[in-house]
Design a protein around this motif. Structure first.
Motif, mmCIF file in Angstrom:
data_model
loop_
_atom_site.group_PDB
_atom_site.id
_atom_site.type_symbol
_atom_site.label_atom_id
_atom_site.label_comp_id
_atom_site.label_asym_id
_atom_site.label_seq_id
_atom_site.Cartn_x
_atom_site.Cartn_y
_atom_site.Cartn_z
ATOM 1 N N ALA A 93 0.783 -1.108 -0.001
ATOM 2 C CA ALA A 93 -0.195 -0.087 0.053
ATOM 3 C C ALA A 93 0.876 1.404 0.147
ATOM 4 N N GLN A 115 -0.818 1.364 15.100
ATOM 5 C CA GLN A 115 -1.595 0.392 14.599
ATOM 6 C C GLN A 115 -1.716 0.300 12.894
ATOM 7 N N VAL A 116 -1.415 1.457 12.404
ATOM 8 C CA VAL A 116 -1.619 1.357 10.940
ATOM 9 C C VAL A 116 -0.201 0.648 10.366
ATOM 10 N N ARG A 119 -0.030 -3.069 10.361
ATOM 11 C CA ARG A 119 -0.950 -3.554 9.303
ATOM 12 C C ARG A 119 0.060 -3.510 7.860
ATOM 13 N N ARG A 121 1.433 -0.616 6.779
ATOM 14 C CA ARG A 121 1.370 0.710 6.129
ATOM 15 C C ARG A 121 2.618 1.456 6.366
ATOM 16 N N HIS A 274 -9.272 8.007 0.162
ATOM 17 C CA HIS A 274 -9.122 6.388 0.111
ATOM 18 C C HIS A 274 -7.706 6.155 0.801
ATOM 19 N N ARG A 277 -8.192 6.445 4.945
ATOM 20 C CA ARG A 277 -9.338 5.679 5.557
ATOM 21 C C ARG A 277 -8.921 4.811 6.671
ATOM 22 N N ASP A 278 -7.742 4.154 6.664
ATOM 23 C CA ASP A 278 -7.306 3.091 7.669
ATOM 24 C C ASP A 278 -6.773 3.951 8.662
ATOM 25 N N LEU A 279 -6.233 4.927 8.633
ATOM 26 C CA LEU A 279 -5.888 5.660 9.906
ATOM 27 C C LEU A 279 -7.085 6.322 10.511
ATOM 28 N N ASP A 281 -9.964 5.112 10.677
ATOM 29 C CA ASP A 281 -10.646 3.651 11.209
ATOM 30 C C ASP A 281 -10.310 3.709 12.779
ATOM 31 N N GLN A 282 -9.133 4.088 13.140
ATOM 32 C CA GLN A 282 -8.499 3.812 14.473
ATOM 33 C C GLN A 282 -9.142 4.810 15.468
ATOM 34 N N ARG A 302 -15.712 3.025 3.464
ATOM 35 C CA ARG A 302 -15.382 1.707 4.236
ATOM 36 C C ARG A 302 -15.292 0.737 3.629
#
Length: 302
Positions: A93, A115-116, A119, A121, A274, A277-279, A281-282, A302
């Motif tokens: 990613a 956390q990101v 995963r 990233r 886009h 989004r994953d950050l 989401d925390q 999402r």
């Protein structure tokens, strides 16, 4: 050559690099071309678009409003090209670039970054105050900016990600340290370690103490939550910080009644939704839909 043709040609990439450096010598070196050649590219691009892209302020070069818009467009185009190549070759990613202050990076979004990263990233960080973070965002140098206090303008998307009470930090032996809460007038006569004049936190604190009729003295002026707390630990004076700030042994934090919560906002431009989004989401959305502000684009899918 028409403006659209130039926007699809090498001139756009050259302007993106120039916008990052705001310096023809450095940008030309990064592009491996001569400085006169870069001047020609930028001049032809400005002429084709019919706008000025930069202006001189003494020795400094600053982007015009049109230049900032074009820089963001250029950075988005480079990002899309990079993403396409990564997808084509099944690479990981894309890197997430975050602009935020020292305090926010350490105590507000530090765990989310961890956390990101777990995963897979990769995260790049730009340490910046509010104005610099928003500037990096608008110019396309950052995917996400984290700012405190007031929300950003409606030209970008934003979500409140945290809110903290302000606390008085002082030695455990101080009489006020035994209280569950203090009022502003309880700070009368204290020596305080504060941010430099003009900083948002300092302005708000000055105004609140003045309105409450509190007399106080500046013990020291330093920038950053960590240094404020460090000097308080050294016995220089008490300080007022966000409740999220970690404290060393020997200090106690007492909530201050009469000071507003300090809110933190994550903000991004719609073309980068886009990527952030994953950050986001925390974080739990603060206050639900009422706390989300839109400028026509959607919340990151999402």
């Amino acid at each position: 050559m028409a403006g659209r043709d130039l926007l699809e040609a090498d001139a756009l990439r050259s302007f993106a690099v120039f916008a990052e450096h705001r310096n023809f010598t450095l940008a030309a070196a990064a592009l491996h071309i001569s400085q006169p050649a870069l001047h020609v590219k930028i001049r032809k691009l400005a002429e084709a678009l019919g706008v000025e892209l930069y202006e001189r302020d003494g020795r400094r070069l600053t982007l015009t409003a049109a230049g900032v818009q074009l820089a963001a467009y250029a950075q988005d185009s480079r990002r899309r090209a990079d993403e396409f190549l990564r997808e084509l070759h099944h690479d990981p990613a894309p890197t997430l670039t975050i602009a935020a202050g020292r305090g926010a990076l350490r105590w507000v979004i530090g765990e989310a970054i961890r956390q990101v990263g777990r995963r897979g990233r990769r995260v790049q960080v730009i340490t910046a105050d509010r104005d610099a973070a928003l500037s990096a965002l608008s110019a396309g140098r950052a995917d996400l900016a984290v700012i405190a206090h007031d929300p950003p303008s409606r030209q970008v998307e934003a979500r409140q990600i945290a809110a903290y009470r302000q606390v008085l930090v002082l030695a455990e032996a101080h009489p006020l340290a035994a209280r569950r809460q203090v009022r502003l007038r309880d700070l009368d006569g204290l020596d305080l370690v504060v941010p430099p004049a003009g900083r948002p936190h300092r302005r708000a604190l000055d105004r609140a103490l003045l309105d409450a009729g509190v007399r106080w003295q500046v013990a020291a002026e330093v920038d950053g939550w960590d240094l404020l707390v460090h000097l308080a630990a050294l016995g220089v004076g008490a300080t007022v910080v966000n409740g999220c700030v970690g404290l060393p042994d020997g200090l106690r934090a007492v909530p201050v009644d009469g000071l507003p919560e300090v809110r933190y906002w994550a903000t991004w431009r719609p073309p980068r939704a886009h990527l952030v989004r994953d950050l986001l989401d925390q974080f739990r959305p603060a206050g639900g839909a009422a706390e989300r502000r839109r400028s026509g684009a959607q919340e990151p899918p999402r």
